[in-house]
Enzyme design. Structure first.
Site, PDB file in Angstrom:
ATOM      1  N   ILE A  15      -9.462  47.382   4.471  1.00 24.96           N
ATOM      2  CA  ILE A  15     -10.080  47.302   3.136  1.00 24.96           C
ATOM      3  C   ILE A  15      -9.349  48.225   2.156  1.00 24.96           C
ATOM      4  O   ILE A  15      -9.181  47.895   0.983  1.00 24.96           O
ATOM      5  CB  ILE A  15     -11.590  47.621   3.211  1.00 24.96           C
ATOM      6  CG1 ILE A  15     -12.252  46.689   4.241  1.00 24.96           C
ATOM      7  CG2 ILE A  15     -12.254  47.441   1.858  1.00 24.96           C
ATOM      8  CD1 ILE A  15     -13.696  47.016   4.561  1.00 24.96           C
ATOM      9  N   SER A  37      -3.986  56.277  12.218  1.00 27.72           N
ATOM     10  CA  SER A  37      -4.645  56.151  13.520  1.00 27.72           C
ATOM     11  C   SER A  37      -5.031  54.703  13.796  1.00 27.72           C
ATOM     12  O   SER A  37      -5.163  54.305  14.940  1.00 27.72           O
ATOM     13  CB  SER A  37      -5.870  57.052  13.601  1.00 27.72           C
ATOM     14  OG  SER A  37      -6.889  56.563  12.766  1.00 27.72           O
ATOM     15  N   LEU A  62      -7.741  63.878   7.763  1.00 22.97           N
ATOM     16  CA  LEU A  62      -8.661  64.518   6.811  1.00 22.97           C
ATOM     17  C   LEU A  62      -9.455  65.658   7.442  1.00 22.97           C
ATOM     18  O   LEU A  62     -10.036  66.479   6.736  1.00 22.97           O
ATOM     19  CB  LEU A  62      -9.648  63.489   6.259  1.00 22.97           C
ATOM     20  CG  LEU A  62      -9.100  62.446   5.290  1.00 22.97           C
ATOM     21  CD1 LEU A  62     -10.179  61.416   4.990  1.00 22.97           C
ATOM     22  CD2 LEU A  62      -8.620  63.096   4.007  1.00 22.97           C
ATOM     23  N   SER A 128     -22.200  50.498   5.128  1.00 22.04           N
ATOM     24  CA  SER A 128     -22.283  49.228   5.858  1.00 22.04           C
ATOM     25  C   SER A 128     -23.711  48.712   5.901  1.00 22.04           C
ATOM     26  O   SER A 128     -24.677  49.499   5.918  1.00 22.04           O
ATOM     27  CB  SER A 128     -21.794  49.475   7.289  1.00 22.04           C
ATOM     28  OG  SER A 128     -22.140  48.400   8.128  1.00 22.04           O
ATOM     29  N   THR A 130     -25.016  47.745   8.332  1.00 19.15           N
ATOM     30  CA  THR A 130     -25.543  48.166   9.624  1.00 19.15           C
ATOM     31  C   THR A 130     -26.711  49.146   9.437  1.00 19.15           C
ATOM     32  O   THR A 130     -27.561  49.265  10.324  1.00 19.15           O
ATOM     33  CB  THR A 130     -24.414  48.762  10.494  1.00 19.15           C
ATOM     34  OG1 THR A 130     -24.880  48.866  11.834  1.00 19.15           O
ATOM     35  CG2 THR A 130     -23.974  50.118  10.036  1.00 19.15           C
ATOM     36  N   TYR A 153     -21.545  54.804  15.705  1.00 18.44           N
ATOM     37  CA  TYR A 153     -20.826  54.387  14.492  1.00 18.44           C
ATOM     38  C   TYR A 153     -21.810  54.166  13.348  1.00 18.44           C
ATOM     39  O   TYR A 153     -21.653  54.704  12.247  1.00 18.44           O
ATOM     40  CB  TYR A 153     -20.025  53.095  14.744  1.00 18.44           C
ATOM     41  CG  TYR A 153     -19.746  52.333  13.483  1.00 18.44           C
ATOM     42  CD1 TYR A 153     -18.771  52.774  12.596  1.00 18.44           C
ATOM     43  CD2 TYR A 153     -20.508  51.209  13.134  1.00 18.44           C
ATOM     44  CE1 TYR A 153     -18.549  52.096  11.400  1.00 18.44           C
ATOM     45  CE2 TYR A 153     -20.289  50.538  11.947  1.00 18.44           C
ATOM     46  CZ  TYR A 153     -19.317  50.982  11.077  1.00 18.44           C
ATOM     47  OH  TYR A 153     -19.114  50.326   9.892  1.00 18.44           O
ATOM     48  N   LYS A 157     -22.631  56.246   9.496  1.00 21.03           N
ATOM     49  CA  LYS A 157     -22.766  55.709   8.128  1.00 21.03           C
ATOM     50  C   LYS A 157     -24.076  56.190   7.502  1.00 21.03           C
ATOM     51  O   LYS A 157     -24.125  56.580   6.338  1.00 21.03           O
ATOM     52  CB  LYS A 157     -22.697  54.179   8.144  1.00 21.03           C
ATOM     53  CG  LYS A 157     -21.317  53.636   8.490  1.00 21.03           C
ATOM     54  CD  LYS A 157     -20.267  54.006   7.438  1.00 21.03           C
ATOM     55  CE  LYS A 157     -18.868  53.626   7.829  1.00 21.03           C
ATOM     56  NZ  LYS A 157     -17.813  54.225   6.995  1.00 21.03           N
ATOM     57  N   PHE A 182     -21.288  43.843   3.861  1.00 25.07           N
ATOM     58  CA  PHE A 182     -21.739  42.927   4.902  1.00 25.07           C
ATOM     59  C   PHE A 182     -20.515  42.660   5.792  1.00 25.07           C
ATOM     60  O   PHE A 182     -19.979  43.606   6.328  1.00 25.07           O
ATOM     61  CB  PHE A 182     -22.480  41.735   4.278  1.00 25.07           C
ATOM     62  CG  PHE A 182     -23.888  42.194   3.915  1.00 25.07           C
ATOM     63  CD1 PHE A 182     -24.091  43.181   2.950  1.00 25.07           C
ATOM     64  CD2 PHE A 182     -24.986  41.748   4.611  1.00 25.07           C
ATOM     65  CE1 PHE A 182     -25.370  43.695   2.679  1.00 25.07           C
ATOM     66  CE2 PHE A 182     -26.274  42.246   4.348  1.00 25.07           C
ATOM     67  CZ  PHE A 182     -26.455  43.212   3.385  1.00 25.07           C
ATOM     68  N   ARG A 235     -24.330  35.783   9.654  1.00 26.72           N
ATOM     69  CA  ARG A 235     -23.809  36.939   8.916  1.00 26.72           C
ATOM     70  C   ARG A 235     -23.445  36.514   7.506  1.00 26.72           C
ATOM     71  O   ARG A 235     -23.222  35.326   7.251  1.00 26.72           O
ATOM     72  CB  ARG A 235     -22.517  37.476   9.576  1.00 26.72           C
ATOM     73  CG  ARG A 235     -22.687  38.028  10.974  1.00 26.72           C
ATOM     74  CD  ARG A 235     -23.401  39.372  10.958  1.00 26.72           C
ATOM     75  NE  ARG A 235     -23.499  39.943  12.289  1.00 26.72           N
ATOM     76  CZ  ARG A 235     -24.452  39.628  13.170  1.00 26.72           C
ATOM     77  NH1 ARG A 235     -25.390  38.750  12.860  1.00 26.72           N
ATOM     78  NH2 ARG A 235     -24.481  40.202  14.352  1.00 26.72           N
ATOM     79  N   ASP A 302     -26.270  42.771  19.217  1.00 24.55           N
ATOM     80  CA  ASP A 302     -26.040  41.965  18.019  1.00 24.55           C
ATOM     81  C   ASP A 302     -27.330  41.743  17.239  1.00 24.55           C
ATOM     82  O   ASP A 302     -28.379  41.431  17.808  1.00 24.55           O
ATOM     83  CB  ASP A 302     -25.463  40.586  18.396  1.00 24.55           C
ATOM     84  CG  ASP A 302     -23.964  40.511  18.181  1.00 24.55           C
ATOM     85  OD1 ASP A 302     -23.428  41.343  17.424  1.00 24.55           O
ATOM     86  OD2 ASP A 302     -23.326  39.626  18.785  1.00 24.55           O
TER      87      ASP A 302
HETATM   88  C1  UD1 Z   1     -20.074  44.852  13.392  1.00 24.26           C
HETATM   89  C2  UD1 Z   1     -21.062  45.935  13.093  1.00 24.26           C
HETATM   90  C3  UD1 Z   1     -20.835  46.466  11.703  1.00 24.26           C
HETATM   91  C4  UD1 Z   1     -19.416  46.902  11.528  1.00 24.26           C
HETATM   92  C5  UD1 Z   1     -18.522  45.720  11.794  1.00 24.26           C
HETATM   93  C6  UD1 Z   1     -17.070  46.121  11.630  1.00 24.26           C
HETATM   94  C7  UD1 Z   1     -23.238  45.801  14.167  1.00 24.26           C
HETATM   95  C8  UD1 Z   1     -24.612  45.236  14.109  1.00 24.26           C
HETATM   96  N1  UD1 Z   1     -22.417  45.443  13.179  1.00 24.26           N
HETATM   97  O1  UD1 Z   1     -20.475  43.719  12.623  1.00 24.26           O
HETATM   98  O2  UD1 Z   1     -21.678  47.554  11.474  1.00 24.26           O
HETATM   99  O3  UD1 Z   1     -19.235  47.379  10.224  1.00 24.26           O
HETATM  100  O4  UD1 Z   1     -18.763  45.241  13.118  1.00 24.26           O
HETATM  101  O5  UD1 Z   1     -16.478  46.561  12.783  1.00 24.26           O
HETATM  102  O6  UD1 Z   1     -22.901  46.514  15.050  1.00 24.26           O
HETATM  103  N2  UD1 Z   1     -18.714  37.033  17.515  1.00 24.26           N
HETATM  104  C9  UD1 Z   1     -18.465  36.089  18.494  1.00 24.26           C
HETATM  105  N3  UD1 Z   1     -17.332  36.234  19.262  1.00 24.26           N
HETATM  106  C10 UD1 Z   1     -16.456  37.267  19.087  1.00 24.26           C
HETATM  107  C11 UD1 Z   1     -16.711  38.217  18.058  1.00 24.26           C
HETATM  108  C12 UD1 Z   1     -17.869  38.076  17.302  1.00 24.26           C
HETATM  109  O7  UD1 Z   1     -19.225  35.154  18.683  1.00 24.26           O
HETATM  110  O8  UD1 Z   1     -15.455  37.345  19.813  1.00 24.26           O
HETATM  111  C13 UD1 Z   1     -19.918  36.887  16.667  1.00 24.26           C
HETATM  112  C14 UD1 Z   1     -20.899  38.036  16.793  1.00 24.26           C
HETATM  113  O9  UD1 Z   1     -21.811  37.814  17.827  1.00 24.26           O
HETATM  114  C15 UD1 Z   1     -21.544  38.025  15.408  1.00 24.26           C
HETATM  115  C16 UD1 Z   1     -20.431  37.523  14.475  1.00 24.26           C
HETATM  116  O10 UD1 Z   1     -19.485  36.870  15.332  1.00 24.26           O
HETATM  117  O11 UD1 Z   1     -22.570  37.081  15.372  1.00 24.26           O
HETATM  118  C17 UD1 Z   1     -19.741  38.638  13.723  1.00 24.26           C
HETATM  119  O12 UD1 Z   1     -19.350  39.640  14.643  1.00 24.26           O
HETATM  120  P1  UD1 Z   1     -18.395  40.847  14.230  1.00 24.26           P
HETATM  121  O13 UD1 Z   1     -17.228  40.325  13.461  1.00 24.26           O
HETATM  122  O14 UD1 Z   1     -18.125  41.656  15.447  1.00 24.26           O
HETATM  123  O15 UD1 Z   1     -19.240  41.688  13.178  1.00 24.26           O
HETATM  124  P2  UD1 Z   1     -20.703  42.325  13.300  1.00 24.26           P
HETATM  125  O16 UD1 Z   1     -21.125  42.472  14.690  1.00 24.26           O
HETATM  126  O17 UD1 Z   1     -21.590  41.564  12.378  1.00 24.26           O
END
Ligand code: UD1
Length: 342
Positions: A15, A37, A62, A128, A130, A153, A157, A182, A235, A302
């Site tokens: 970002i 890193s 930092l 976030s 989150t 994590y 935040k 988001f 999401r 999740d």
């Molecule tokens: C997560 C964190 C969020 C963090 C973000 C960035 C939580 C609740 N959220 O978001 O705080 O800022 O990561 O690292 O912990 N999915 C699959 N297969 C995969 C990967 C993901 O089906 O291989 C699905 C997940 O189940 C979810 C969606 O895709 O429904 C998004 O997942 P992901 O991109 O990992 O983001 P979050 O879990 O929403």
């Protein structure tokens, strides 16, 4: 423009690099602090190739106070700071909690200290969604309660936002805006910069593009029996360039003294929820590729569904996401192909 030099911490990251371009496009001079890193030095050349301007880079951690102090001493007249630098992998934070607390909190505390010492008044902080956990009602407004974090994590935040608020109460000269993202995805329209996860991606979009390009054999869809229209999680995916532009607007709001309180926070999303299968369908549509995926078991921790109420960001911040899901998947795929030289 006066005081148009902006410090972007983590400016070589996902970002941060896109926001650097948005700042440059708005006429700001960007100075980046990054310890590499979770980023690569050639991102600097990629930024320069797009904008024609190579930002200055100070490479240090930092959490090294002496280096940070020296940086501030050498960069007088910083107009503001956008603070991205932090660890962000949920699973890793569970395995290494102290690394997360130390890195994410100490860096913020030192930064706030130096802002006071060197009279840099404005901070835009990377937070976030989150912090809302599994929300009780949708879409989530900023009035929704912050829920107990489910990972170290997420906790960093929450604590970071609290630290900033407490410091601002004691130091009214400082002003901050926290932006609660988001799910940021996609890449710059040039296709020359994008998300570059190290190792096996945890997040959905890089996993999709890496599967399509042949680096991963298949995408596992985590859970298909949730209470959603197609059984997969929902999401609010937001294009990283929309997000980048929001940071510029937030910074300008502070610099032009338009903020209504010395601490404000806004949701950054599109307001539109998408299921995992909808993201896959969009990817297949925009790339013309068939994606190899399998419906598998749920991923522990999740959230089932979350998407933003964007009214506050729209009406008060004066920002609205403009790019749709197809633009997100198209740009993510273009970046993956360019990066792998295909
Ligand atoms: C997560 C964190 C969020 C963090 C973000 C960035 C939580 C609740 N959220 O978001 O705080 O800022 O990561 O690292 O912990 N999915 C699959 N297969 C995969 C990967 C993901 O089906 O291989 C699905 C997940 O189940 C979810 C969606 O895709 O429904 C998004 O997942 P992901 O991109 O990992 O983001 P979050 O879990 O929403």
């Amino acid at each position: 423009m006066e005081k148009n030099k902006i410090l972007v911490t983590g400016g070589l990251g996902y970002i941060g690099s896109h926001t650097t371009l948005a700042l440059q496009a708005a006429g700001y001079e960007v100075v980046i602090v990054d310890n590499l890193s979770n980023s690569q030095a050639d991102m600097l050349d990629r930024i320069a190739a797009i904008s024609g301007i190579k930002p200055a880079l100070a490479q240090f951690d930092l959490c090294e106070e002496a280096a940070l102090d020296q940086f501030f001493a050498e960069h007088a007249n910083l107009g503001g700071i956008i603070h991205f630098a932090a660890f962000k992998a949920v699973g890793e934070s569970v395995a290494q909690p102290l690394n997360y607390y130390k890195n994410n909190l100490l860096s913020l505390m030192l930064l706030l200290e130096k802002m006071q010492k060197y009279a840099v008044p404005y901070l835009v902080f990377s937070s976030s969604c989150t912090v809302y956990g599994e929300p009780e009602s949708l879409p989530v407004t900023e009035a929704a309660p912050v829920q107990k974090a489910t990972s170290p994590y997420g906790n960093t935040k929450q604590i970071s936002e609290e630290i900033i608020q407490d410091v601002l109460k004691a130091q009214p000269a400082l002003q901050a805006i926290a932006l609660r993202y988001f799910n940021p995805v996609g890449a710059h329209e040039s296709g020359q910069i994008g998300e570059l996860p190290l190792g096996v991606p945890n997040n959905l979009m890089p996993f999709i593009t890496q599967t399509a390009i042949g680096l991963r054999s298949e995408l596992k869809v985590f859970g298909h029996d949730y209470d959603t229209p197609d059984g997969t999680c929902i999401r609010d995916y937001i294009h990283v360039m929309d997000l980048a532009e929001a940071h510029v607007i937030a910074l300008q709001r502070l610099m032009e003294k338009k903020n209504r309180a010395n601490y404000e926070f806004f949701n950054l999303g599109t307001g539109q929820g998408s299921t995992v299968l909808e993201v896959i369908a969009s990817f297949e549509r925009t790339s013309g590729q068939k994606l190899n995926y399998q419906l598998t078991e749920r991923r522990p921790g999740d959230v089932v569904k979350i998407y933003a109420d964007t009214a506050l960001a729209n009406e008060v911040l004066g920002w609205k996401a403009r790019r749709n899901l197809d633009e997100m998947t198209r740009s993510a795929w273009q970046w993956e192909q360019n990066y792998r030289g295909q």
